[in-house]
Enzyme design. Sequence first.
Site, PDB file in Angstrom:
ATOM      1  N   ASP A 172     -22.655  -4.849  12.269  1.00 43.38           N
ATOM      2  CA  ASP A 172     -22.857  -5.743  11.127  1.00 43.38           C
ATOM      3  C   ASP A 172     -24.319  -5.718  10.660  1.00 43.38           C
ATOM      4  O   ASP A 172     -25.138  -4.961  11.170  1.00 43.38           O
ATOM      5  CB  ASP A 172     -22.425  -7.172  11.475  1.00 43.38           C
ATOM      6  CG  ASP A 172     -23.324  -7.784  12.538  1.00 43.38           C
ATOM      7  OD1 ASP A 172     -24.281  -7.129  12.963  1.00 43.38           O
ATOM      8  OD2 ASP A 172     -23.065  -8.930  12.928  1.00 43.38           O
ATOM      9  N   GLN A 219     -24.028  -6.430  22.217  1.00 44.47           N
ATOM     10  CA  GLN A 219     -24.162  -6.768  20.805  1.00 44.47           C
ATOM     11  C   GLN A 219     -24.138  -8.268  20.594  1.00 44.47           C
ATOM     12  O   GLN A 219     -24.899  -8.808  19.813  1.00 44.47           O
ATOM     13  CB  GLN A 219     -23.032  -6.090  20.014  1.00 44.47           C
ATOM     14  CG  GLN A 219     -23.197  -6.109  18.522  1.00 44.47           C
ATOM     15  CD  GLN A 219     -22.530  -7.304  17.884  1.00 44.47           C
ATOM     16  OE1 GLN A 219     -22.146  -8.256  18.523  1.00 44.47           O
ATOM     17  NE2 GLN A 219     -22.420  -7.255  16.575  1.00 44.47           N
ATOM     18  N   ARG A 239     -19.266 -21.263   6.193  1.00 47.13           N
ATOM     19  CA  ARG A 239     -18.142 -21.169   5.262  1.00 47.13           C
ATOM     20  C   ARG A 239     -16.900 -20.578   5.919  1.00 47.13           C
ATOM     21  O   ARG A 239     -15.776 -20.935   5.587  1.00 47.13           O
ATOM     22  CB  ARG A 239     -18.538 -20.370   4.013  1.00 47.13           C
ATOM     23  CG  ARG A 239     -17.820 -20.902   2.761  1.00 47.13           C
ATOM     24  CD  ARG A 239     -18.385 -20.311   1.490  1.00 47.13           C
ATOM     25  NE  ARG A 239     -17.821 -19.024   1.184  1.00 47.13           N
ATOM     26  CZ  ARG A 239     -16.708 -18.847   0.472  1.00 47.13           C
ATOM     27  NH1 ARG A 239     -16.053 -19.884   0.017  1.00 47.13           N
ATOM     28  NH2 ARG A 239     -16.265 -17.642   0.232  1.00 47.13           N
ATOM     29  N   ARG A 279     -10.486 -12.866  -0.828  1.00 48.67           N
ATOM     30  CA  ARG A 279      -9.793 -12.694   0.452  1.00 48.67           C
ATOM     31  C   ARG A 279      -8.384 -13.250   0.412  1.00 48.67           C
ATOM     32  O   ARG A 279      -7.567 -12.925   1.277  1.00 48.67           O
ATOM     33  CB  ARG A 279     -10.576 -13.372   1.567  1.00 48.67           C
ATOM     34  CG  ARG A 279     -12.008 -12.873   1.671  1.00 48.67           C
ATOM     35  CD  ARG A 279     -12.864 -13.797   2.497  1.00 48.67           C
ATOM     36  NE  ARG A 279     -14.286 -13.492   2.349  1.00 48.67           N
ATOM     37  CZ  ARG A 279     -15.033 -13.919   1.351  1.00 48.67           C
ATOM     38  NH1 ARG A 279     -14.515 -14.694   0.410  1.00 48.67           N
ATOM     39  NH2 ARG A 279     -16.296 -13.580   1.279  1.00 48.67           N
ATOM     40  N   PHE A 321     -27.090 -10.364  18.971  1.00 50.89           N
ATOM     41  CA  PHE A 321     -26.755 -11.160  17.790  1.00 50.89           C
ATOM     42  C   PHE A 321     -27.210 -12.601  17.984  1.00 50.89           C
ATOM     43  O   PHE A 321     -27.877 -13.189  17.132  1.00 50.89           O
ATOM     44  CB  PHE A 321     -25.246 -11.106  17.538  1.00 50.89           C
ATOM     45  CG  PHE A 321     -24.765 -12.009  16.436  1.00 50.89           C
ATOM     46  CD1 PHE A 321     -24.922 -11.649  15.109  1.00 50.89           C
ATOM     47  CD2 PHE A 321     -24.151 -13.216  16.727  1.00 50.89           C
ATOM     48  CE1 PHE A 321     -24.479 -12.477  14.092  1.00 50.89           C
ATOM     49  CE2 PHE A 321     -23.710 -14.053  15.720  1.00 50.89           C
ATOM     50  CZ  PHE A 321     -23.868 -13.686  14.399  1.00 50.89           C
ATOM     51  N   ASN A 323     -18.296 -10.517   4.363  1.00 46.77           N
ATOM     52  CA  ASN A 323     -19.291 -10.909   3.354  1.00 46.77           C
ATOM     53  C   ASN A 323     -19.348 -12.416   3.169  1.00 46.77           C
ATOM     54  O   ASN A 323     -19.309 -12.918   2.043  1.00 46.77           O
ATOM     55  CB  ASN A 323     -18.972 -10.221   2.019  1.00 46.77           C
ATOM     56  CG  ASN A 323     -20.186 -10.109   1.132  1.00 46.77           C
ATOM     57  OD1 ASN A 323     -21.300  -9.996   1.631  1.00 46.77           O
ATOM     58  ND2 ASN A 323     -20.000 -10.133  -0.169  1.00 46.77           N
ATOM     59  N   LYS A 328     -16.074  -3.038  10.366  1.00 43.99           N
ATOM     60  CA  LYS A 328     -16.707  -4.148  11.080  1.00 43.99           C
ATOM     61  C   LYS A 328     -15.694  -5.209  11.480  1.00 43.99           C
ATOM     62  O   LYS A 328     -15.724  -5.727  12.600  1.00 43.99           O
ATOM     63  CB  LYS A 328     -17.816  -4.741  10.217  1.00 43.99           C
ATOM     64  CG  LYS A 328     -18.711  -5.696  10.932  1.00 43.99           C
ATOM     65  CD  LYS A 328     -18.161  -7.091  10.871  1.00 43.99           C
ATOM     66  CE  LYS A 328     -18.967  -8.033  11.755  1.00 43.99           C
ATOM     67  NZ  LYS A 328     -18.391  -9.388  11.666  1.00 43.99           N
TER      68      LYS A 328
END
Length: 293
Positions: free
Chosen positions: A238, A275, A129, A177, A279, A124, A219
């Site tokens: 995702d 993937q 970041r 986290r 992506f 998330n 994920k």
Amino acid sequence: MAEFRQRGQDITVEVTRDFDLFKIFDCGQAFRFRRQGSEVIGVAFGRVLRMSQEGQLLTIYDCTAAEYLGGIEQYLSLDMDYGEILEQLDTDAVMSAAIGAGRGIRILKQELWEMLITFIISQNNNIPRITKLVEALCVHYGKPLSYNGEILYTFPDPFALSRATEAELTELKFGYRAGYIVGFVQSVLDGGFELSRLSQLDTPEARKYLLGVKGIGGKVADCILLFGMARYEVCPHDVWVKRIFSERYNIDDVSEKKGYALATAKWGKYAGIAQQLLFYAERYEGALQAAAQ
DNA sequence: ACCCAGGCTATCC
DNA sequence: GGATAGCATGGG
């Protein structure tokens, strides 16, 4: 596979059009490298890795033949034939567009420990970041490396990272986290979680083992399997993949389970590579609109 | 202010 | 088994 030679202190490698240094390090799989003009520089395996590519000539700076053959060749997947893999994957218009945009991408064989921590951080969260937070771990708990007058930092090993308290990580803006990382590092140190065991398990068993860690869900487990364990059949489910299934393949409401079945049916043992191409094409190039019906 | 980001846990049914 | 609120932080 690829021809290489020692040139002074460097290694040069003859690569194909299926190797693109800049895409490889800018497609959301590695967070510790930056582009600097014609070069890519970062830290892996506790050392500075500086590379450049001009056409079909890849240069790896300050690298011996022993170091190249002892890990870097595999790290860059230079022992694999991606031309052949892309040919196998190229089975529909959407994937063709993804290959058109993403040709040259390879899945790096990154260090398992680094991938475990990095993808716990990734949840998330967005790529800038994630990059910032991983860097903060390295600056605060890694080892400094002096290179051409600049200081770079290694990714901290479990013992080094065990110095980090939850309060410190919260101070470094890790949010919720922080607790996941402190708890996981502790369980690795006290033997509750064994990396050596993880690497020996087959993919479904390894996935279950990963899901036992607080802070690792489906994920994140899949990213660890794909990027840290070279399990190319794993297709991380995702938000982008959901979006691609829905908007490009016109398959709506794809649950995680259904997504795996679809990915396996479409792309088989290279679903993870597929993937990554999708992506990249969707996220960075916006290249899939035209291909979708 | 709201929504989103390479989601997960706890808790509901 | 599947669905949903809450979670830290920062950028658009």
